[in-house]
Design an enzyme around this catalytic site. Sequence first.
Site, PDB file in Angstrom:
ATOM      1  N   GLY A  17       0.811  -1.216   0.000  1.00 42.24           N
ATOM      2  CA  GLY A  17       0.000   0.000   0.000  1.00 42.24           C
ATOM      3  C   GLY A  17       0.841   1.260   0.000  1.00 42.24           C
ATOM      4  O   GLY A  17       0.468   2.263   0.623  1.00 42.24           O
ATOM      5  N   GLY A  18       1.964   1.240  -0.722  1.00 44.64           N
ATOM      6  CA  GLY A  18       2.936   2.319  -0.629  1.00 44.64           C
ATOM      7  C   GLY A  18       2.735   3.494  -1.549  1.00 44.64           C
ATOM      8  O   GLY A  18       3.627   4.343  -1.655  1.00 44.64           O
ATOM      9  N   SER A  20      -0.280   5.552  -1.570  1.00 42.40           N
ATOM     10  CA  SER A  20      -1.306   6.501  -1.137  1.00 42.40           C
ATOM     11  C   SER A  20      -1.347   6.544   0.383  1.00 42.40           C
ATOM     12  O   SER A  20      -0.872   5.624   1.060  1.00 42.40           O
ATOM     13  CB  SER A  20      -2.689   6.105  -1.685  1.00 42.40           C
ATOM     14  OG  SER A  20      -3.081   4.835  -1.176  1.00 42.40           O
ATOM     15  N   ASP A  66      -3.054  -6.961  -5.769  1.00 41.08           N
ATOM     16  CA  ASP A  66      -4.052  -7.085  -4.712  1.00 41.08           C
ATOM     17  C   ASP A  66      -3.446  -8.019  -3.675  1.00 41.08           C
ATOM     18  O   ASP A  66      -3.217  -9.199  -3.945  1.00 41.08           O
ATOM     19  CB  ASP A  66      -5.345  -7.674  -5.288  1.00 41.08           C
ATOM     20  CG  ASP A  66      -6.441  -7.828  -4.246  1.00 41.08           C
ATOM     21  OD1 ASP A  66      -6.142  -7.808  -3.034  1.00 41.08           O
ATOM     22  OD2 ASP A  66      -7.613  -7.998  -4.652  1.00 41.08           O
ATOM     23  N   SER A 145      -3.097  -0.948  14.999  1.00 45.41           N
ATOM     24  CA  SER A 145      -3.912   0.241  15.246  1.00 45.41           C
ATOM     25  C   SER A 145      -4.268   0.267  16.725  1.00 45.41           C
ATOM     26  O   SER A 145      -4.277  -0.783  17.386  1.00 45.41           O
ATOM     27  CB  SER A 145      -5.188   0.200  14.402  1.00 45.41           C
ATOM     28  OG  SER A 145      -6.115   1.170  14.828  1.00 45.41           O
ATOM     29  N   TYR A 158     -11.948  -5.523  11.765  1.00 44.16           N
ATOM     30  CA  TYR A 158     -10.694  -4.772  11.675  1.00 44.16           C
ATOM     31  C   TYR A 158      -9.975  -4.776  13.012  1.00 44.16           C
ATOM     32  O   TYR A 158      -8.752  -5.018  13.077  1.00 44.16           O
ATOM     33  CB  TYR A 158     -11.015  -3.351  11.223  1.00 44.16           C
ATOM     34  CG  TYR A 158      -9.845  -2.403  11.168  1.00 44.16           C
ATOM     35  CD1 TYR A 158      -8.871  -2.523  10.184  1.00 44.16           C
ATOM     36  CD2 TYR A 158      -9.735  -1.357  12.087  1.00 44.16           C
ATOM     37  CE1 TYR A 158      -7.809  -1.626  10.116  1.00 44.16           C
ATOM     38  CE2 TYR A 158      -8.677  -0.456  12.023  1.00 44.16           C
ATOM     39  CZ  TYR A 158      -7.720  -0.598  11.049  1.00 44.16           C
ATOM     40  OH  TYR A 158      -6.679   0.283  10.987  1.00 44.16           O
ATOM     41  N   ALA A 161      -8.425  -8.153  13.637  1.00 40.56           N
ATOM     42  CA  ALA A 161      -7.213  -8.334  12.845  1.00 40.56           C
ATOM     43  C   ALA A 161      -6.044  -7.570  13.447  1.00 40.56           C
ATOM     44  O   ALA A 161      -4.917  -8.074  13.504  1.00 40.56           O
ATOM     45  CB  ALA A 161      -7.450  -7.883  11.404  1.00 40.56           C
TER      46      ALA A 161
END
Length: 254
Positions: A17-18, A20, A66, A145, A158, A161
Amino acid sequence: MPAMFPDLKDTSVFITGGGSGIGAALTEGFMAQGSKVAFVQRTDAAAFCDQMERKHGSRPFFIPCDITEIPALKRAMDEAAEMNGPITVLVNNAANDQRHDTEKVTEEFWDWCQAVNLKAYFFACQHAIAGMRLAGGGSIVNFSSIAYMMGAAGFPGYAAANSGINGLTRSLAREFGPDGIRVNAIAPGWVLTKRQKDLWATPEKLAAHIERQCLKRELAPADIVDPVLFLASQASAAMTGQSLVVDGGVAVTG
């Protein structure tokens, strides 16, 4: 400007995911260190790569992928290693915090949520191990997170995870420490990316969240860059199995 970590120069870095949000800030942060950066994401990142090339004089290696397609993720990592040398810094950043109602979650949604937010992390780590071992060591940084720490409602898949990432990080740190491979997690708070602003950050919600922070300001993607660089570099050589919270002081106050 990020802090400078000279040992990161010419290091082969792979970021999921580098292109954005936080991931784009990480790509630029590593490029500013002189690292050789490869990254994956689903959406086209050619314009971002053009921007980085103009700014830094070198181009990150973008591979469309993906991450829920594990064979494709492994192939992308192999391409990155062929281009930049064995991956010795892996940053598992890509995630999806799509809000969802517990009573409406289907098996298909649950499986997709875990595939994006946990399964891909495990298999990226697994695939990086052999190359890091041959290189004499490496650093893995897994994005978690504070959602699981705070018992945040509205996205239980989420949050589950994120908790799993913490356990995965500790387990891998113990298993591969003898190989000189460090595995740490970083747990951001509410970082105001464009996605967050577009989808979730109403003025009321944002004001309430900042009130819970010790530091009374919005967190930006740039706030996450230096902590990740620190965990990737030899400045944190004695740290592994840890979760570094970067949230403006929410978790500490509850």
